[in-house]
Design a protein around this motif. Structure first.
Motif, mmCIF file in Angstrom:
data_model
loop_
_atom_site.group_PDB
_atom_site.id
_atom_site.type_symbol
_atom_site.label_atom_id
_atom_site.label_comp_id
_atom_site.label_asym_id
_atom_site.label_seq_id
_atom_site.Cartn_x
_atom_site.Cartn_y
_atom_site.Cartn_z
ATOM 1 N N ARG A 118 -37.970 1.895 18.752
ATOM 2 C CA ARG A 118 -38.234 1.620 20.165
ATOM 3 C C ARG A 118 -38.381 0.132 20.476
ATOM 4 O O ARG A 118 -38.301 -0.272 21.629
ATOM 5 C CB ARG A 118 -39.445 2.409 20.654
ATOM 6 N N ASP A 119 -38.564 -0.698 19.425
ATOM 7 C CA ASP A 119 -38.628 -2.149 19.686
ATOM 8 C C ASP A 119 -37.239 -2.777 19.727
ATOM 9 O O ASP A 119 -37.098 -3.979 19.914
ATOM 10 C CB ASP A 119 -39.495 -2.841 18.620
ATOM 11 N N GLY A 120 -36.188 -1.961 19.553
ATOM 12 C CA GLY A 120 -34.820 -2.490 19.603
ATOM 13 C C GLY A 120 -34.257 -2.819 18.228
ATOM 14 O O GLY A 120 -33.101 -3.231 18.126
ATOM 15 N N SER A 121 -35.054 -2.650 17.152
ATOM 16 C CA SER A 121 -34.537 -2.894 15.795
ATOM 17 C C SER A 121 -33.710 -1.700 15.343
ATOM 18 O O SER A 121 -34.127 -0.555 15.522
ATOM 19 C CB SER A 121 -35.688 -3.033 14.786
ATOM 20 N N THR A 122 -32.567 -1.985 14.746
ATOM 21 C CA THR A 122 -31.764 -0.918 14.133
ATOM 22 C C THR A 122 -31.694 -1.167 12.636
ATOM 23 O O THR A 122 -31.286 -2.250 12.205
ATOM 24 C CB THR A 122 -30.342 -0.886 14.726
ATOM 25 N N LEU A 123 -32.118 -0.160 11.846
ATOM 26 C CA LEU A 123 -31.999 -0.260 10.394
ATOM 27 C C LEU A 123 -30.806 0.586 9.959
ATOM 28 O O LEU A 123 -30.633 1.702 10.434
ATOM 29 C CB LEU A 123 -33.257 0.247 9.691
ATOM 30 N N ALA A 124 -29.993 0.009 9.068
ATOM 31 C CA ALA A 124 -28.821 0.735 8.568
ATOM 32 C C ALA A 124 -28.864 0.732 7.050
ATOM 33 O O ALA A 124 -29.440 -0.172 6.447
ATOM 34 C CB ALA A 124 -27.543 0.054 9.047
ATOM 35 N N GLN A 125 -28.278 1.755 6.449
ATOM 36 C CA GLN A 125 -28.129 1.745 4.990
ATOM 37 C C GLN A 125 -26.649 1.589 4.702
ATOM 38 O O GLN A 125 -25.819 2.306 5.264
ATOM 39 C CB GLN A 125 -28.679 3.045 4.371
ATOM 40 N N LEU A 126 -26.305 0.616 3.853
ATOM 41 C CA LEU A 126 -24.913 0.345 3.501
ATOM 42 C C LEU A 126 -24.730 0.612 2.007
ATOM 43 O O LEU A 126 -25.677 0.459 1.218
ATOM 44 C CB LEU A 126 -24.558 -1.117 3.768
ATOM 45 N N GLY A 127 -23.533 0.963 1.639
ATOM 46 C CA GLY A 127 -23.250 1.169 0.220
ATOM 47 C C GLY A 127 -21.804 1.558 0.035
ATOM 48 O O GLY A 127 -21.101 1.866 0.996
ATOM 49 N N PRO A 128 -21.355 1.561 -1.238
ATOM 50 C CA PRO A 128 -19.979 1.996 -1.493
ATOM 51 C C PRO A 128 -19.815 3.486 -1.172
ATOM 52 O O PRO A 128 -20.807 4.217 -1.101
ATOM 53 C CB PRO A 128 -19.800 1.739 -2.993
ATOM 54 N N ASP A 172 -18.812 -5.643 -1.641
ATOM 55 C CA ASP A 172 -18.268 -6.989 -1.440
ATOM 56 C C ASP A 172 -17.883 -7.089 0.038
ATOM 57 O O ASP A 172 -16.740 -6.802 0.411
ATOM 58 C CB ASP A 172 -17.065 -7.194 -2.370
ATOM 59 N N LEU A 173 -18.848 -7.457 0.859
ATOM 60 C CA LEU A 173 -18.602 -7.442 2.307
ATOM 61 C C LEU A 173 -17.554 -8.468 2.721
ATOM 62 O O LEU A 173 -16.800 -8.235 3.670
ATOM 63 C CB LEU A 173 -19.913 -7.665 3.066
ATOM 64 N N ALA A 174 -17.488 -9.584 1.992
ATOM 65 C CA ALA A 174 -16.467 -10.583 2.346
ATOM 66 C C ALA A 174 -15.072 -9.989 2.145
ATOM 67 O O ALA A 174 -14.161 -10.207 2.944
ATOM 68 C CB ALA A 174 -16.656 -11.834 1.508
ATOM 69 N N ALA A 175 -14.908 -9.204 1.056
ATOM 70 C CA ALA A 175 -13.594 -8.582 0.805
ATOM 71 C C ALA A 175 -13.316 -7.501 1.844
ATOM 72 O O ALA A 175 -12.178 -7.334 2.284
ATOM 73 C CB ALA A 175 -13.554 -7.995 -0.609
ATOM 74 N N ILE A 176 -14.361 -6.768 2.231
ATOM 75 C CA ILE A 176 -14.168 -5.701 3.232
ATOM 76 C C ILE A 176 -13.823 -6.341 4.579
ATOM 77 O O ILE A 176 -12.984 -5.840 5.323
ATOM 78 C CB ILE A 176 -15.435 -4.817 3.322
ATOM 79 N N GLY A 177 -14.451 -7.436 4.895
ATOM 80 C CA GLY A 177 -14.065 -8.241 6.068
ATOM 81 C C GLY A 177 -14.658 -7.770 7.373
ATOM 82 O O GLY A 177 -15.416 -8.484 8.000
ATOM 83 N N ALA A 178 -14.321 -6.566 7.788
ATOM 84 C CA ALA A 178 -14.772 -6.094 9.112
ATOM 85 C C ALA A 178 -15.294 -4.668 9.036
ATOM 86 O O ALA A 178 -14.735 -3.822 8.329
ATOM 87 C CB ALA A 178 -13.619 -6.161 10.099
ATOM 88 N N LEU A 179 -16.361 -4.426 9.752
ATOM 89 C CA LEU A 179 -16.888 -3.070 9.913
ATOM 90 C C LEU A 179 -16.656 -2.696 11.372
ATOM 91 O O LEU A 179 -17.085 -3.424 12.267
ATOM 92 C CB LEU A 179 -18.386 -3.031 9.583
ATOM 93 N N THR A 180 -15.949 -1.604 11.610
ATOM 94 C CA THR A 180 -15.630 -1.249 12.999
ATOM 95 C C THR A 180 -16.243 0.101 13.365
ATOM 96 O O THR A 180 -16.517 0.926 12.491
ATOM 97 C CB THR A 180 -14.096 -1.202 13.207
ATOM 98 N N PHE A 181 -16.422 0.280 14.655
ATOM 99 C CA PHE A 181 -17.085 1.492 15.169
ATOM 100 C C PHE A 181 -16.387 1.924 16.451
ATOM 101 O O PHE A 181 -15.933 1.083 17.217
ATOM 102 C CB PHE A 181 -18.571 1.197 15.457
ATOM 103 N N SER A 232 -16.556 3.659 6.242
ATOM 104 C CA SER A 232 -17.590 4.399 5.471
ATOM 105 C C SER A 232 -18.442 3.464 4.603
ATOM 106 O O SER A 232 -18.687 3.738 3.419
ATOM 107 C CB SER A 232 -16.968 5.474 4.568
ATOM 108 N N ILE A 233 -18.887 2.388 5.190
ATOM 109 C CA ILE A 233 -19.773 1.452 4.469
ATOM 110 C C ILE A 233 -21.205 1.595 4.983
ATOM 111 O O ILE A 233 -22.156 1.638 4.211
ATOM 112 C CB ILE A 233 -19.282 -0.015 4.645
ATOM 113 N N VAL A 234 -21.332 1.672 6.323
ATOM 114 C CA VAL A 234 -22.635 1.961 6.924
ATOM 115 C C VAL A 234 -22.762 3.486 6.921
ATOM 116 O O VAL A 234 -21.977 4.184 7.559
ATOM 117 C CB VAL A 234 -22.717 1.431 8.370
ATOM 118 N N HIS A 235 -23.754 4.007 6.200
ATOM 119 C CA HIS A 235 -23.813 5.470 6.030
ATOM 120 C C HIS A 235 -24.623 6.169 7.113
ATOM 121 O O HIS A 235 -24.555 7.398 7.200
ATOM 122 C CB HIS A 235 -24.276 5.816 4.615
ATOM 123 N N SER A 236 -25.352 5.442 7.883
ATOM 124 C CA SER A 236 -26.046 5.920 9.094
ATOM 125 C C SER A 236 -27.074 4.879 9.495
ATOM 126 O O SER A 236 -27.320 3.921 8.745
ATOM 127 C CB SER A 236 -26.701 7.292 8.913
#
Ligand code: NDP
Length: 388
Positions: free
Chosen positions: A250-260, A285-294, A241-245
């Motif tokens: 269409r150019d292949g760019s994906t924008l994400a919003q991250l937060g606690p 603290d992304l280094a502490a979180i380490g990995a984002l999985t999907f 639950s770090i990437v909220h959506s």
């Protein structure tokens, strides 16, 4: 100074909103605060924030509210009519945070006064769909999404053209049971279901999160807020639950919003929109979180998202019926009357037996919602009788 009303002030979203207001009192004037039955907490909040009016939905609690507010100068009122009247009072922003379809009429009243409505009460938009979005357009209101996923999408869409969107991805934590087998799910208890691993929320949305119906409701909510078409909306499980959506263009760019995982972040984004404000939330603290999985959702164990997608595609009254049946089933589960896995099965049963015409007005939505509840309760009674 801006004025604000909070519908559902005593709940989890209400508390998070008031926590932000409390940190910046010179810039806010509180108009209306509302609750269902918690008169003591409502009175405490109304006194603290010097609200103009405090409204309790349960009329039997009015004497208690009046007594607790005596001498404070805060008006006290009770009942569904008073709730709607308070929501219709002019406020620069209204946070719609009542749980369930009970929030629909007051949310519509807030929309009709043409200000900004920060919508947390997703069930209202799921039930009323086009009726609500038409009212927003007709009254020149601004509907801002408080739900963290929709708030994330809204942020990712800023400055872009919605016609350039290839895909919107709603992330889902997967809830407390995401790794449970179907056999284990059958025995899941209410206490286990309301203990969400990442978010601290009210009981109903916590159960919805555990069944994944929350994501189903959010899918329907997204259809109305971001009209890219159902085929451009998908769900992905993201346990951290770090990437909220995310929004893919269409150019292949994906924008994400991250937060606690703290609702004060999307609430702050709503309160300050189109600017930003401080929150007390710890930076990521992304280094502490380490990995984002999907991972892909499993609709065998969690069929609710399949049902919601079906209802969204069917349109008309189907989302209203889905929502009402779900509210009845969740309440029955929380009361210990049905098993966890019966919630989605029950919603599917009601959807298959009750298919009214599409609601065209608020009164129609309320009537369909009421009849769907009658049908849902009747089927639960038959079920209990069969078990007995
Ligand atoms: P809570 O159960 O914590 O709070 C619900 C609020 O609504 C309380 O103020 C409650 O009053 C009031 N209420 C309940 N029933 C009625 C009724 N029949 N009539 C009038 N008021 C009523 O819920 P949450 O704050 O968790 O959720 C509120 C909404 O926000 C839901 O739609 C949920 O899906 C959505 N949401 C919540 C998130 C969260 O993190 N909590 C995240 C995203 C969306 P009382 O205290 O007196 O019972």
């Amino acid at each position: 100074m801006r004025s604000i009303s909070i519908l559902g002030a005593t709940g989890s979203i209400g508390a998070s909103t008031l926590d932000l207001i409390r940190r910046d009192p010179e810039n806010w004037r509180v108009v209306a605060l509302t609750a269902n039955g918690n008169a003591a907490e409502l009175a405490t909040l109304a006194r603290e924030f010097a609200a103009e009016i405090a409204v309790i939905a349960d009329e039997a609690r009015l004497p208690e509210l009046r007594e607790a507010l005596a001498g404070s100068g805060v008006e006290a009122a009770a009942g569904a009519g008073a709730l709607t009247e308070a929501a219709a009072r002019r406020a620069d922003i209204t946070i719609a945070a009542i749980v369930g379809c009970a929030g629909l009429a007051p949310t519509m009243a807030a929309i009709e006064q043409g200000g900004i409505v920060g919508l947390a009460n997703k069930e209202a938009l799921v039930s009323a769909g086009d009726v609500m979005t038409a009212a927003v357009a007709r009254h020149g209101a601004t509907l801002l999404p408080v739900d963290s996923e929709h708030n994330a999408i809204f942020q990712c869409l800023a400055g872009n053209d919605i016609t350039d969107v290839r895909m919107i991805t709603l992330t889902a934590s997967g809830g407390p049971f995401r790794d449970w087998s179907f056999e284990q799910l059958k025995n899941a208890t209410p206490a286990q279901a309301i203990k969400h691993p990442n978010w601290d929320m009210g009981a109903k949305i916590s159960v919805d999160s555990a069944t994944m119906m929350n994501k189903g409701l959010e899918l329907i909510e997204a259809c109305h807020l971001f009209p890219v078409g159902l085929d451009r909306l998908r769900i992905i499980v993201h346990p951290q639950s770090i990437v909220h959506s995310m929004v893919e263009y269409r150019d292949g760019s994906t924008l994400a919003q991250l937060g606690p995982s703290d609702m004060r972040v999307p609430i702050a984004s709503t309160l300050a929109w189109p600017q930003r404000m401080d929150t007390p939330c710890e930076p990521l603290d992304l280094a502490a979180i380490g990995a984002l999985t999907f991972r892909a959702p499993d609709e065998e164990r969690f069929p609710a998202t399949r049902l919601a997608r079906w209802a969204a595609r069917a349109g008309g009254a189907a989302p209203t019926v889905l929502n009402a049946a779900n509210e009845v089933a969740v309440a029955a589960f929380l009361d210990g009357r049905i098993a966890f896995t019966r919630i989605a099965e029950h919603v599917e049963d009601v959807l298959s037996c009750y298919a009214p015409d599409a609601p065209a007005s608020l009164d129609d939505v309320i009537a369909v919602d009421a009849e769907a509840r009658v049908q849902a309760r009747a089927r639960l009674t038959t079920e209990s009788a069969a078990i007995d």
